[in-house]
Write an enzyme that holds these catalytic residues in place. Structure first.
Site, PDB file in Angstrom:
ATOM      1  N   ARG A  51      22.086  -4.549   7.196  1.00  0.00           N
ATOM      2  CA  ARG A  51      23.492  -4.417   6.787  1.00  0.00           C
ATOM      3  C   ARG A  51      24.450  -4.647   7.943  1.00  0.00           C
ATOM      4  O   ARG A  51      25.601  -5.001   7.742  1.00  0.00           O
ATOM      5  CB  ARG A  51      23.708  -3.030   6.197  1.00  0.00           C
ATOM      6  CG  ARG A  51      23.551  -3.086   4.693  1.00  0.00           C
ATOM      7  CD  ARG A  51      24.103  -1.927   3.982  1.00  0.00           C
ATOM      8  NE  ARG A  51      24.495  -0.824   4.838  1.00  0.00           N
ATOM      9  CZ  ARG A  51      24.621   0.417   4.425  1.00  0.00           C
ATOM     10  NH1 ARG A  51      24.380   0.706   3.173  1.00  0.00           N
ATOM     11  NH2 ARG A  51      24.998   1.375   5.214  1.00  0.00           N
ATOM     12  N   LYS A 149       5.279   3.645   5.907  1.00  0.00           N
ATOM     13  CA  LYS A 149       5.376   4.989   5.384  1.00  0.00           C
ATOM     14  C   LYS A 149       6.774   5.551   5.666  1.00  0.00           C
ATOM     15  O   LYS A 149       7.425   5.035   6.572  1.00  0.00           O
ATOM     16  CB  LYS A 149       4.302   5.871   6.007  1.00  0.00           C
ATOM     17  CG  LYS A 149       4.472   6.052   7.528  1.00  0.00           C
ATOM     18  CD  LYS A 149       3.548   7.084   8.050  1.00  0.00           C
ATOM     19  CE  LYS A 149       4.224   8.390   8.217  1.00  0.00           C
ATOM     20  NZ  LYS A 149       4.937   8.564   9.482  1.00  0.00           N
ATOM     21  N   HIS A 179      -0.231   2.382  10.956  1.00  0.00           N
ATOM     22  CA  HIS A 179      -0.500   1.745  12.244  1.00  0.00           C
ATOM     23  C   HIS A 179      -1.735   2.328  12.939  1.00  0.00           C
ATOM     24  O   HIS A 179      -2.289   1.699  13.823  1.00  0.00           O
ATOM     25  CB  HIS A 179       0.742   1.769  13.152  1.00  0.00           C
ATOM     26  CG  HIS A 179       1.034   3.097  13.783  1.00  0.00           C
ATOM     27  ND1 HIS A 179       1.670   4.122  13.126  1.00  0.00           N
ATOM     28  CD2 HIS A 179       0.783   3.569  15.024  1.00  0.00           C
ATOM     29  CE1 HIS A 179       1.787   5.151  13.946  1.00  0.00           C
ATOM     30  NE2 HIS A 179       1.267   4.845  15.111  1.00  0.00           N
ATOM     31  N   LYS A 183      -5.183   0.571  15.559  1.00  0.00           N
ATOM     32  CA  LYS A 183      -5.541   0.994  16.918  1.00  0.00           C
ATOM     33  C   LYS A 183      -6.965   0.545  17.229  1.00  0.00           C
ATOM     34  O   LYS A 183      -7.848   0.644  16.384  1.00  0.00           O
ATOM     35  CB  LYS A 183      -5.415   2.521  17.061  1.00  0.00           C
ATOM     36  CG  LYS A 183      -3.953   2.983  17.048  1.00  0.00           C
ATOM     37  CD  LYS A 183      -3.851   4.462  17.337  1.00  0.00           C
ATOM     38  CE  LYS A 183      -2.450   4.988  17.076  1.00  0.00           C
ATOM     39  NZ  LYS A 183      -1.543   4.906  18.189  1.00  0.00           N
ATOM     40  N   GLU A 217       0.654  15.530  19.985  1.00  0.00           N
ATOM     41  CA  GLU A 217       1.794  14.802  20.561  1.00  0.00           C
ATOM     42  C   GLU A 217       2.581  15.751  21.439  1.00  0.00           C
ATOM     43  O   GLU A 217       2.626  16.959  21.178  1.00  0.00           O
ATOM     44  CB  GLU A 217       2.705  14.305  19.451  1.00  0.00           C
ATOM     45  CG  GLU A 217       2.055  13.317  18.522  1.00  0.00           C
ATOM     46  CD  GLU A 217       3.095  12.691  17.603  1.00  0.00           C
ATOM     47  OE1 GLU A 217       3.652  11.660  17.982  1.00  0.00           O
ATOM     48  OE2 GLU A 217       3.364  13.268  16.535  1.00  0.00           O
ATOM     49  N   ASP A 236       3.985  13.826   7.306  1.00  0.00           N
ATOM     50  CA  ASP A 236       4.226  12.798   8.320  1.00  0.00           C
ATOM     51  C   ASP A 236       2.930  12.269   8.930  1.00  0.00           C
ATOM     52  O   ASP A 236       2.839  11.078   9.242  1.00  0.00           O
ATOM     53  CB  ASP A 236       5.113  13.402   9.432  1.00  0.00           C
ATOM     54  CG  ASP A 236       5.498  12.385  10.494  1.00  0.00           C
ATOM     55  OD1 ASP A 236       5.963  11.296  10.108  1.00  0.00           O
ATOM     56  OD2 ASP A 236       5.331  12.671  11.695  1.00  0.00           O
ATOM     57  N   HIS A 241      -2.180   8.999   8.501  1.00  0.00           N
ATOM     58  CA  HIS A 241      -3.038   8.698   9.651  1.00  0.00           C
ATOM     59  C   HIS A 241      -4.325   9.522   9.662  1.00  0.00           C
ATOM     60  O   HIS A 241      -5.420   8.997   9.834  1.00  0.00           O
ATOM     61  CB  HIS A 241      -2.291   8.961  10.965  1.00  0.00           C
ATOM     62  CG  HIS A 241      -0.950   8.300  11.046  1.00  0.00           C
ATOM     63  ND1 HIS A 241      -0.710   7.047  10.538  1.00  0.00           N
ATOM     64  CD2 HIS A 241       0.234   8.708  11.581  1.00  0.00           C
ATOM     65  CE1 HIS A 241       0.552   6.713  10.765  1.00  0.00           C
ATOM     66  NE2 HIS A 241       1.149   7.707  11.383  1.00  0.00           N
ATOM     67  N   LYS A 339       3.552  18.447  16.979  1.00  0.00           N
ATOM     68  CA  LYS A 339       4.521  17.999  17.982  1.00  0.00           C
ATOM     69  C   LYS A 339       4.559  19.053  19.089  1.00  0.00           C
ATOM     70  O   LYS A 339       4.271  20.230  18.849  1.00  0.00           O
ATOM     71  CB  LYS A 339       5.921  17.907  17.368  1.00  0.00           C
ATOM     72  CG  LYS A 339       6.024  16.983  16.170  1.00  0.00           C
ATOM     73  CD  LYS A 339       6.215  15.563  16.593  1.00  0.00           C
ATOM     74  CE  LYS A 339       6.389  14.635  15.400  1.00  0.00           C
ATOM     75  NZ  LYS A 339       6.095  13.242  15.724  1.00  0.00           N
TER      76      LYS A 339
END
Ligand code: BG6
Length: 489
Positions: A51, A149, A179, A183, A217, A236, A241, A339
């Site tokens: 956009r 996703k 993704h 890997k 992470e 998530d 994954h 996280k």
């Protein structure tokens, strides 16, 4: 020339959300790397669409900056960058009103080349974009659509999205990207299992005690506040994954590497996962949320402070999953992700059963069970832990040591980013590393009851200090079974 650099026929690659974060951090750098590897033939074109009102030159400047910031310096070659930038053009489009789509159609024209529509946009736009593409005649038999996703927030919403895309594209044209499947070590899992005769006979409940999958992470919310707070770690990371990793570890040997042969086997695993309902959720799952603490970059805020409002969203989840089939009955799969954990480590640990009987005296040392540790990141590699005799005289002393295969030490080649491989698989039309509709929906059908149970039981998030391995409940989850989390460092 290696197999990575076999050129492909010219194609048109159209990125919706071309000026967004994914395009900047992943897609443009990955496409540039493929250019540098000599994989593009003339006249391959890359077209940004979004956009934002930009000229072609402004989009080219955006891409140059993306390469500068996200491609390692050693890989930045001025001539290749210029050649890459010359492929880029840009069309402002609005998927809601249809503005710009006829310009896009005029630009792409009647070419019969492979045409990839990459939807790096919010799922709320998938339907509109697919409709607009169809409306302006851009969908040809050689067209492919790539979707990122989150594909839904539940099985029902995933179905709606799949229906919307499926009204315009056939399943063989739809590439649902995860993704993690791109890997290197994740693919190596298939090589390890099915190109060696060593593991397969042991790969079952008779010899495996349990499996652990950790995706840790160190980052916090980053700039994704509105998405993440509505999603949480289960949606998530686990729905996609981690469940894909479970599938690759647990699936039966497929009859070939053909996309459907592999996906059929993964689907069977998803359908065999034991449902975690109601009361079971408080025993088999742990939700956590990080509090203030430390990360490698110093002191960090807690989730709620970072967010700026109260929230019950989990930034950590640990689950004891079970697969109800002959191969895996009685072998728990302990899954955890979060996280702001102690380190950025993703690994799969296969712990074998203890030996049935020891001929060694206790003084010779503890006999630890064999472990196969498959490290996905950061330093990819495989370690097989075995017991050996400590060298030297002085009697029999046993020691647990690892046979190490570090990819960085064993292979000199650059390890391509997952997106490089996956993008080229889309261009070649190879769906093996992409999720089929039924897989995504089956994964949700395991996640939905957990979400429902959390809501029903009001299962609270347990706080954990940023920079640790999650809440104490996660340790308790595995220790209740007399096992411990593998120390990921
Ligand atoms: C994404 C998640 O899919 O994967 C992110 O949405 C997460 O929250 C990321 O940070 C992790 O990917 P990687 O490749 O860095 O392990």
């Amino acid at each position: 020339m290696t197999s990575q650099t076999i050129p492909v026929d010219p194609f048109d690659f159209i990125v919706f959300g071309g000026t967004g974060d994914l395009s900047e951090r992943k897609l443009i750098p990955a496409l540039y790397q493929r250019q540098r590897a000599g994989q593009f033939s003339e006249p391959t074109r890359i077209i940004g669409a979004s956009r934002t009102k930009l000229s072609g030159e402004e989009f080219q400047a955006f891409a140059r900056k993306a390469i500068d910031e996200h491609v390692p310096e050693a890989d930045r070659d001025a001539r290749e960058i210029d050649a890459f930038i010359a492929r880029l053009s840009y069309v402002p489009v609005d998927a809601k009103t249809g503005d710009g789509f006829s310009e896009l159609a005029a630009l792409v024209g009647g070419s019969e080349a492979v045409r990839v529509f990459y939807l790096a946009v919010a799922p709320g736009l998938f339907d509109d974009i697919a409709q607009q593409l169809q409306g302006c005649g851009l969908v040809t038999p050689a067209s492919r659509i790539v979707v990122e996703k989150p594909i839904g927030r539940s099985q029902a919403s995933a179905r709606e999205l799949n229906d919307a895309i499926g009204r315009v594209f056939d399943e063989h044209q739809i590439f649902r990207i995860d993704h993690y499947l791109g890997k290197e070590t994740v693919q190596n899992l298939m090589a390890l299992r099915f190109a060696n005769n060593l593991f397969e006979p042991l790969w079952k409940s008779a010899h495996i005690d349990h499996v652990q999958i950790t995706v840790g992470e160190t980052v916090g919310l980053e700039d994704r506040i509105s998405y993440y707070d509505r999603a949480g770690a289960l949606r998530d990371m686990v729905q996609n994954h981690i469940l894909q990793l479970v599938c690759l570890v647990a699936m039966e040997p497929p009859s070939s590497l053909d996309a459907d042969a592999v996906r059929d086997e993964k689907l069977k695993v998803l359908r065999s996962l034991s449902r975690i309902n109601g009361g079971q959720a408080s025993k088999s799952t742990v939700r956590g949320q990080y509090r203030a603490g430390a990360s490698s970059s110093g002191a960090v805020k807690g989730y709620v402070d970072e967010l700026g409002s109260e929230s019950d969203t989990e930034t950590f989840v640990a689950i004891k999953a079970e697969i109800e089939n002959w191969r895996w009955a009685g072998v728990p799969f302990y899954l955890r992700t979060g996280k702001r954990l102690a380190s950025r480590v993703s690994e799969i640990v296969i712990e074998f059963k203890p030996i049935p009987h020891s001929i060694f005296e206790e003084s010779t040392g503890t006999i630890s069970p064999n472990q196969l540790v498959i490290r996905l990141q950061p330093d990819e590699g495989v370690k097989q832990w075995i017991m050996i005799k400590d060298p030297g005289p002085g009697g029999m002393r046993l020691r647990h040591v690892s046979l190490d295969m570090s990819f960085a030490d064993s292979f000199e080649d650059r390890n391509p980013d997952a997106y490089e491989r996956l993008i080229m698989d889309v261009v070649r039309g190879n769906q093996t590393l992409f999720m089929r509709r039924d897989e995504v929906e089956a994964a949700w059908s395991w996640i939905d009851p957990i979400l429902a149970a959390w809501e029903e039981n009001r299962q609270p998030v347990q706080g954990y200090t940023a920079g640790t391995w999650g809440p104490s409940g996660s340790v308790a989850l595995i220790e209740r079974d007399g096992r411990t989390w593998h120390e990921s460092t």
